[in-house]
Design an enzyme around this catalytic site. Structure first.
Site, PDB file in Angstrom:
ATOM      1  N   THR A  42       0.814  -1.216   0.000  1.00  0.00           N
ATOM      2  CA  THR A  42       0.000   0.000   0.000  1.00  0.00           C
ATOM      3  C   THR A  42       0.849   1.268   0.000  1.00  0.00           C
ATOM      4  O   THR A  42       0.467   2.281  -0.592  1.00  0.00           O
ATOM      5  CB  THR A  42      -0.921  -0.012   1.246  1.00  0.00           C
ATOM      6  N   ASP A 117       1.317  -6.601  -4.317  1.00  0.00           N
ATOM      7  CA  ASP A 117       0.518  -6.557  -3.100  1.00  0.00           C
ATOM      8  C   ASP A 117       1.084  -7.706  -2.257  1.00  0.00           C
ATOM      9  O   ASP A 117       1.271  -8.813  -2.778  1.00  0.00           O
ATOM     10  CB  ASP A 117      -0.954  -6.820  -3.442  1.00  0.00           C
ATOM     11  N   SER A 118       1.365  -7.476  -0.988  1.00  0.00           N
ATOM     12  CA  SER A 118       2.136  -8.485  -0.248  1.00  0.00           C
ATOM     13  C   SER A 118       1.362  -9.776  -0.027  1.00  0.00           C
ATOM     14  O   SER A 118       1.944 -10.782   0.362  1.00  0.00           O
ATOM     15  CB  SER A 118       2.623  -7.927   1.088  1.00  0.00           C
ATOM     16  N   SER A 119       0.044  -9.765  -0.289  1.00  0.00           N
ATOM     17  CA  SER A 119      -0.665 -11.032  -0.152  1.00  0.00           C
ATOM     18  C   SER A 119      -0.217 -12.016  -1.244  1.00  0.00           C
ATOM     19  O   SER A 119      -0.481 -13.209  -1.142  1.00  0.00           O
ATOM     20  CB  SER A 119      -2.179 -10.808  -0.197  1.00  0.00           C
ATOM     21  N   THR A 149       1.621  -4.694   4.137  1.00  0.00           N
ATOM     22  CA  THR A 149       1.491  -5.107   5.539  1.00  0.00           C
ATOM     23  C   THR A 149       0.864  -6.494   5.704  1.00  0.00           C
ATOM     24  O   THR A 149       1.058  -7.134   6.727  1.00  0.00           O
ATOM     25  CB  THR A 149       0.629  -4.098   6.324  1.00  0.00           C
ATOM     26  N   ASP A 150       0.126  -6.952   4.684  1.00  0.00           N
ATOM     27  CA  ASP A 150      -0.628  -8.199   4.868  1.00  0.00           C
ATOM     28  C   ASP A 150       0.255  -9.371   5.278  1.00  0.00           C
ATOM     29  O   ASP A 150      -0.074 -10.112   6.192  1.00  0.00           O
ATOM     30  CB  ASP A 150      -1.405  -8.544   3.589  1.00  0.00           C
TER      31      ASP A 150
HETATM   32  N1  ASN Z   1      -2.795  -5.307   0.675  1.00  0.00           N
HETATM   33  C1  ASN Z   1      -1.710  -4.463   1.116  1.00  0.00           C
HETATM   34  C2  ASN Z   1      -0.434  -5.291   1.040  1.00  0.00           C
HETATM   35  O1  ASN Z   1      -0.160  -6.050   1.922  1.00  0.00           O
HETATM   36  C3  ASN Z   1      -1.986  -3.972   2.498  1.00  0.00           C
HETATM   37  C4  ASN Z   1      -1.026  -2.909   2.974  1.00  0.00           C
HETATM   38  O2  ASN Z   1       0.096  -2.794   2.573  1.00  0.00           O
HETATM   39  N2  ASN Z   1      -1.450  -2.082   3.927  1.00  0.00           N
HETATM   40  O3  ASN Z   1       0.294  -5.181   0.079  1.00  0.00           O
END
Ligand code: ASN
Length: 588
Positions: A42, A117-119, A149-150
């Site tokens: 993000t 996207d880290s997911s 953050t995921d």
């Molecule tokens: N979906 C995002 C990720 O993990 C969430 C984030 O970074 N806040 O890439």
């Protein structure tokens, strides 16, 4: 505590200074160098018709226009090793204004080809990050990794194991709101991470978020959109930023102690591990089905409370678990509760419970039966590890050559990167709870090193605090700097084995390796090199100096007309071991 560690900045005590630096003592290093590795998340996202997506050009779009990230000075380029072929590319750099610690951080952002996207990140992505750090290890003082953050807590944990004998700070961060949004947490998280990586010798994989620095492998994501997105339930923060200062809890910082250089291990076995959460009514057949998945080698079992699971009718659950363990599958017991109860009487509660569960306790003392039966059966008490920490540790250990279920089971219950709290760890505390006078202690340490008094050095290190190892005198010399030219090589060996850093620079910008090589001390040079030391990119000696001033020893330091090969180094080590001839030590 003394609060701040003067990583790269000077302390204020007086003690003996190597002659080379006396003349340069008034010079102060003003810049540290940080590589920012952008993987996506993000923090770099922009809106698109399909929703938020990662966008390129973070340095120019998000950092160059913000005064806290750009002091406006003329831009200089920095070398970045971009690919596995070792191709060096020049990157434009930016510099922060002067920080509260009298230092500016010069940095450049290196973006991965595909921003994620880290997911969607997996073990391949972790390997890419580890490789980028390894390739650029000698070019920078510290590293910041920008990441979604995921899955950030998983990446932090994985990297903490993959980066072996890490000697420099690696700080991961991200944000809940994109940097380009008006109200965001990206600016603070990024600035805080840059300050940590550019100032403090915390040679760990850390996560900086919402003014807190955590040990990476202790973290877990606790909020989907709140700015306080991460916590480390069983481990206090390594540092906290309040108003203008970041206060480090130095007693907690882990340092490499194995006298080996930095290396990476990239092939984690994430394809043969699984994670299963126990719930009321779960059927043994279900657990059995998971344990019989093709090729499964390890399972993280998330149990109730202090390590309980339903035993099933006629002990069916126990039989399923026991037979999987017999087939060589490593099962690790992790609690579903975030806060794991502290160990009692030296035995983690979880070990006892799982021991009962598996019917492994005998009539002997549970103290003994626990440890022995568990390791014999291959059952592992996960103690207070997070699921993220346990899963990535298991994947790391499974991939190590020559590991067996037994050896993995043993190591899963022992801290290898501070990922769990060991019940038997001795706690060093000054009797009255206060730190001794920093000045006096540093001075006596400096004196003992200078005269080669190993026993005194050992005594001071033992009774006083380990913060001393990386503390610096008024010239910025740490005990390792002084030991680099000490008459006693054993002192250098001892301080390194206690976790002293080989990478700190004194006020003249010199590393311990430079001092040892410049003094013509081949044994000291060799030992520092073995321990991962390298010359900083700012302190390469001139060709002229190399040619006439102890060229052999400079070769050992890794530069010079003839760099010494690993084989020659090993041969030389044998010579050093038998007699202490130091070629090139005569004044030139
Ligand atoms: N979906 C995002 C990720 O993990 C969430 C984030 O970074 N806040 O890439």
């Amino acid at each position: 505590s003394t609060g701040l560690n003067p990583h790269l900045s000077a302390g204020n005590t007086k003690m003996a200074t190597p002659a080379l630096d006396a003349a340069k003592a008034e010079e102060t290093i003003q810049e540290s160098r940080v590589l920012i590795i952008m993987t996506g998340g993000t923090i770099c996202m922009q809106p698109s018709p399909a929703g938020f997506i990662p966008a390129r050009g973070f340095q120019e779009k998000c950092m160059a226009r913000v005064p806290t990230f750009n002091d406006g000075s003329a831009s200089a380029t920095m070398d970045v090793v971009a690919n596995a072929a070792g191709e060096i590319k020049e990157h434009p750099s930016l510099r922060t204004p002067m920080t509260a610690y009298g230092r500016q951080v010069r940095y450049t952002v290196f973006e991965f080809e595909e921003l994620l996207d880290s997911s969607s990140i997996d073990a391949r992505g972790w390997a890419q990050i580890a490789e980028a750090i390894e390739r650029n290890y000698t070019l920078f003082d510290g590293f910041v990794v920008l990441h979604g953050t995921d899955s950030l807590a998983y990446t932090c944990s994985a990297l903490s194991f993959m980066l072996q004998n890490l000697g420099k700070p690696v700080v991961l961060t991200g944000s809940q709101a994109p940097m380009l949004e008006l109200q965001n947490d990206a600016t603070d998280n990024l600035l805080g991470s840059l300050v940590v990586a550019g100032h403090f010798m915390i040679p760990e994989v850390c996560l900086y978020f919402n003014n807190r620095l955590f040990r990476g492998n202790r973290t877990t994501k606790v909020a989907a959109s709140d700015f306080a997105a991460f916590d480390a339930p069983n481990c206090a923060p390594l540092a906290i930023t309040t108003s203008m200062r970041t206060n480090v809890n130095w007693d907690m910082v882990h340092r490499p102690t194995s006298l080996e250089p930095f290396s990476i291990q990239t092939n984690l076995d994430t394809t043969h591990v699984a994670c299963l959460r126990i719930f009321p009514g779960i059927k043994p057949e279900m657990v059995d089905a998971v344990l019989k998945l093709d090729g499964l080698r390890g399972l993280i079992l998330e149990t109730f409370g202090a390590g309980n699971a339903p035993s099933g009718q006629d002990n069916a659950m126990i039989n399923v678990l026991a037979s999987a363990i017999q087939r060589g599958i490593v099962i690790v017991n992790i609690t579903q509760c975030e806060l794991c109860p502290p160990p009692r009487f030296g035995i983690p509660i979880k070990s006892i419970r799982l021991t009962y569960l598996l019917g492994l306790t005998g009539s002997v003392s549970p103290v003994y039966a626990t440890g022995m039966s568990l390791s014999r059966a291959g059952v592992v008490a996960g103690l207070d590890m997070t699921t993220e920490g346990a899963l990535t540790k298991l994947a790391y250990l499974l991939a190590l050559p020559e590991s067996t279920p037994e050896s993995i089971a043993k190591r899963m219950s022992v801290s290898i990167r501070g990922e769990l709290t060991e019940s038997s760890l001795p706690i060093f505390r000054h009797p009255d709870g206060t730190l001794p006078e920093r000045i006096q202690t540093l001075t006596s340490m400096g004196y003992a090193i200078a005269v080669g008094d190993l026993e005194k050095v050992q005594a001071i290190t033992k009774t006083e605090h380990h913060w001393l190892l990386n503390d610096a005198d008024y010239s910025g010399n740490t005990p390792i700097h002084l030991a680099a030219t000490s008459p006693s090589i054993e002192i250098l060996h001892f301080l390194l084995s206690q976790g002293g850093s080989v990478h700190l620079r004194n006020r003249a910008g010199r590393t311990p390796l430079f001092l040892a090589a410049n003094a013509g001390l081949s044994e000291h040079t060799l030992l520092l090199r073995k321990s991962g030391a390298h010359l900083h990119s700012d302190e390469r000696p001139s060709a002229e100096l190399l040619a006439r001033h102890r060229p052999f020893v400079w070769g050992m330091a890794g530069v010079g007309p003839k760099e010494i090969s690993q084989r020659e180094m090993e041969e030389w080590e044998q010579v050093c071991g038998t007699n202490r001839i130091i070629p090139g030590s005569a004044p030139s």
